[in-house]
Scaffold this motif. Sequence first.
Motif, mmCIF file in Angstrom:
data_model
loop_
_atom_site.group_PDB
_atom_site.id
_atom_site.type_symbol
_atom_site.label_atom_id
_atom_site.label_comp_id
_atom_site.label_asym_id
_atom_site.label_seq_id
_atom_site.Cartn_x
_atom_site.Cartn_y
_atom_site.Cartn_z
ATOM 1 N N TYR A 193 0.803 -1.227 0.000
ATOM 2 C CA TYR A 193 0.000 0.000 0.000
ATOM 3 C C TYR A 193 0.838 1.280 0.000
ATOM 4 C CZ TYR A 193 -3.271 -3.579 1.617
ATOM 5 O OH TYR A 193 -4.015 -4.730 1.736
ATOM 6 N N GLY A 194 2.048 1.192 -0.499
ATOM 7 C CA GLY A 194 2.869 2.393 -0.606
ATOM 8 C C GLY A 194 3.952 2.517 0.436
ATOM 9 N N GLY A 195 4.098 1.481 1.283
ATOM 10 C CA GLY A 195 5.201 1.462 2.224
ATOM 11 C C GLY A 195 4.938 2.253 3.497
ATOM 12 N N PHE A 196 5.872 2.123 4.438
ATOM 13 C CA PHE A 196 5.808 2.857 5.703
ATOM 14 C C PHE A 196 7.218 3.210 6.126
ATOM 15 C CE2 PHE A 196 5.845 3.448 10.254
ATOM 16 C CZ PHE A 196 4.693 4.169 10.488
ATOM 17 N N ASP A 197 7.400 4.438 6.567
ATOM 18 C CA ASP A 197 8.686 4.921 7.055
ATOM 19 C C ASP A 197 8.398 5.924 8.153
ATOM 20 O OD1 ASP A 197 11.751 5.588 6.546
ATOM 21 O OD2 ASP A 197 10.678 7.500 6.637
ATOM 22 N N HIS A 198 9.093 5.827 9.289
ATOM 23 C CA HIS A 198 8.709 6.680 10.421
ATOM 24 C C HIS A 198 8.997 8.156 10.164
ATOM 25 C CE1 HIS A 198 12.976 6.291 11.852
ATOM 26 N NE2 HIS A 198 12.733 7.478 12.361
ATOM 27 N N ASN A 199 10.035 8.479 9.380
ATOM 28 C CA ASN A 199 10.265 9.885 9.048
ATOM 29 C C ASN A 199 9.133 10.434 8.181
ATOM 30 O OD1 ASN A 199 12.705 10.273 10.431
ATOM 31 N ND2 ASN A 199 13.904 9.453 8.725
ATOM 32 N N ALA A 200 8.703 9.625 7.203
ATOM 33 C CA ALA A 200 7.583 10.037 6.358
ATOM 34 C C ALA A 200 6.306 10.145 7.185
ATOM 35 C CB ALA A 200 7.399 9.044 5.216
ATOM 36 N N GLN A 201 6.120 9.219 8.131
ATOM 37 C CA GLN A 201 4.926 9.265 8.967
ATOM 38 C C GLN A 201 4.937 10.505 9.859
ATOM 39 O OE1 GLN A 201 2.468 7.336 8.464
ATOM 40 N NE2 GLN A 201 1.123 7.775 10.200
ATOM 41 N N ALA A 202 6.108 10.926 10.313
ATOM 42 C CA ALA A 202 6.190 12.166 11.093
ATOM 43 C C ALA A 202 5.695 13.345 10.265
ATOM 44 C CB ALA A 202 7.628 12.395 11.555
ATOM 45 N N LEU A 203 6.067 13.380 8.996
ATOM 46 C CA LEU A 203 5.561 14.440 8.111
ATOM 47 C C LEU A 203 4.047 14.364 7.972
ATOM 48 C CD1 LEU A 203 8.170 14.531 5.211
ATOM 49 C CD2 LEU A 203 7.691 16.365 6.826
ATOM 50 N N ARG A 204 3.519 13.158 7.847
ATOM 51 C CA ARG A 204 2.071 12.991 7.725
ATOM 52 C C ARG A 204 1.360 13.503 8.984
ATOM 53 N NH1 ARG A 204 -1.516 10.215 4.381
ATOM 54 N NH2 ARG A 204 -3.174 8.994 5.373
ATOM 55 N N ILE A 205 1.970 13.265 10.130
ATOM 56 C CA ILE A 205 1.388 13.731 11.382
ATOM 57 C C ILE A 205 1.351 15.253 11.434
ATOM 58 C CG2 ILE A 205 1.847 13.912 13.869
ATOM 59 C CD1 ILE A 205 2.815 10.958 13.699
ATOM 60 N N VAL A 206 2.470 15.895 11.098
ATOM 61 C CA VAL A 206 2.539 17.354 11.261
ATOM 62 C C VAL A 206 1.883 18.113 10.120
ATOM 63 C CG1 VAL A 206 4.616 17.164 12.671
ATOM 64 C CG2 VAL A 206 4.849 17.599 10.212
ATOM 65 N N THR A 207 1.530 17.420 9.021
ATOM 66 C CA THR A 207 0.853 18.106 7.919
ATOM 67 C C THR A 207 -0.610 17.704 7.770
ATOM 68 O OG1 THR A 207 1.568 16.406 6.335
ATOM 69 C CG2 THR A 207 2.972 18.360 6.571
ATOM 70 N N ARG A 208 -1.021 16.601 8.434
ATOM 71 C CA ARG A 208 -2.373 16.115 8.189
ATOM 72 C C ARG A 208 -3.094 15.611 9.439
ATOM 73 N NH1 ARG A 208 -4.933 12.862 3.561
ATOM 74 N NH2 ARG A 208 -3.196 13.635 2.330
ATOM 75 N N LEU A 209 -2.421 14.786 10.251
ATOM 76 C CA LEU A 209 -3.128 14.028 11.276
ATOM 77 C C LEU A 209 -3.400 14.798 12.558
ATOM 78 C CD1 LEU A 209 -1.454 10.526 10.863
ATOM 79 C CD2 LEU A 209 -3.568 11.391 9.847
ATOM 80 N N GLU A 210 -2.562 15.776 12.888
ATOM 81 C CA GLU A 210 -2.882 16.647 14.028
ATOM 82 C C GLU A 210 -3.992 17.606 13.579
ATOM 83 O OE1 GLU A 210 -1.644 17.104 17.276
ATOM 84 O OE2 GLU A 210 -0.655 15.154 17.067
ATOM 85 N N ARG A 211 -5.108 17.566 14.252
ATOM 86 C CA ARG A 211 -6.277 18.337 13.789
ATOM 87 C C ARG A 211 -6.841 19.171 14.936
ATOM 88 N NH1 ARG A 211 -8.743 13.215 10.312
ATOM 89 N NH2 ARG A 211 -7.144 13.298 8.681
ATOM 90 N N HIS A 212 -6.149 20.256 15.227
ATOM 91 C CA HIS A 212 -6.541 21.113 16.340
ATOM 92 C C HIS A 212 -6.785 22.561 15.921
ATOM 93 C CE1 HIS A 212 -5.448 17.740 18.873
ATOM 94 N NE2 HIS A 212 -4.213 17.755 18.408
ATOM 95 N N TYR A 213 -6.283 22.941 14.765
ATOM 96 C CA TYR A 213 -6.348 24.338 14.355
ATOM 97 C C TYR A 213 -7.523 24.577 13.414
ATOM 98 C CZ TYR A 213 -1.702 24.584 16.411
ATOM 99 O OH TYR A 213 -0.641 24.526 17.285
ATOM 100 N N ALA A 214 -8.094 25.765 13.500
ATOM 101 C CA ALA A 214 -9.298 26.071 12.714
ATOM 102 C C ALA A 214 -8.999 26.195 11.230
ATOM 103 C CB ALA A 214 -9.936 27.365 13.229
ATOM 104 N N GLY A 215 -7.821 26.700 10.880
ATOM 105 C CA GLY A 215 -7.562 27.034 9.485
ATOM 106 C C GLY A 215 -6.858 25.983 8.666
ATOM 107 N N PHE A 216 -6.430 24.895 9.286
ATOM 108 C CA PHE A 216 -5.652 23.906 8.531
ATOM 109 C C PHE A 216 -5.553 22.612 9.328
ATOM 110 C CE2 PHE A 216 -2.913 27.021 10.682
ATOM 111 C CZ PHE A 216 -2.301 26.226 11.642
#
Length: 397
Positions: free
Chosen positions: A117-140
């Motif tokens: 399914y496209g692989g997994f890498d913890h550095n890439a997952q960190a990027l996914r967290i800080v650009t997508r998965l943290e969902r606390h801000y109103a504008g993004f």
Amino acid sequence: MSLAPFACQPTATRGRLFPEGMSSFRSPFQRDRDRIIHSSAFRRLKHKTQVFVEHEGDYYRTRLTHSIEVAQVARTISGVLNLNTDLAEAIALAHDLGHTPFGHTGEDAMERLMAPYGGFDHNAQALRIVTRLERHYAGFDGLNLTWETLEGIAKHNGPVTGPNADKKHDGPLPYALAEVNAAWDLELDTHASAEAQVAAIADDVAYSHHDLHDGLRSGLFSEDDLMELPVAGPAFEEVDRLHPGLDRMRRRHEALRRVFGRMVEDVIHVAENRLAAAQPQSVDDIRHMGTTIIRFSKPLYQELKAVRSFLFHRMYRAPSVMEVRAKVTQVVDELFPLFLSQPGLLPPEWQSDVAAARDETALARVVADYVAGMTDRFAIQEHARLMGCAPVVGLGA
């Protein structure tokens, strides 16, 4: 003190994907650091494995304490070199956000499960967290970090693509990294800033030091074993000469702080010499040097290879550690396909992501986000609950 010309200047940041006004009292990189510290993913690191599963002892390092130690080393080194300490600290604090439960054991399992399914890498997952998965801000979604911090997370270990990339990672980019890079070019074929390189070497310093501490505490090896090793042996000999008859715990601490100090001093000395020879005049000069500017000297690097080989065989692959590794691998191996086949088992707040998944690959990535975000304890408890069995690893009181 003014920053070096090759440092990342906060006033020259490439900005954020979603434009925001400047803070009146914090630099852009200070804001990045603060957002990382206040993130849910950062808090979860306190219950994620470094080497020993989180419940095995109160004194062993976790991903959280490891990240704090890395940040401390990064601030020290970057301060001496007149680099941007706030950026180095932000990258250091974020570098392990993408780690799964159970440390590298969990990551190995996730890499295998996500291979279709496209692989997994913890550095890439960190990027996914800080650009997508943290969902606390109103504008993004995500934390809307600066380009420089995202670059550091993506390639603090070196270029990801191009002729200077680490050949151990040949093949397509992990999807999480590819998605972020498509939205905002992180120049993956170049080296990262000196601050990101400092964060990377600080990671090496921190774990090389604290894994010796934790291995001694666990009883997997003794001080006598370390006396036979380069770097560690001379440190113990110096302590014995200066403080004869010192009690065991003080002797251990005094010796290992000397190991720590030698690594930091070596990195600073090498960096000062290399910077003086190269005379970089901008951060882009650092990025395009074709090699890292922040590194260990060749003699110390060879000595540390011997130490890491010792740790690999006596600690990371010790029979007691391997027994736990097998048990927690079972947890990940059984949770992932269960959630993939029955996504309704995911919590209610994840169901909108499930509904948006158009195919099995998209669904697998949602499941990977959920499982990778679990803490050790939660993964063990959920596995026992969903499988109707006793916890595979005892969780104590």
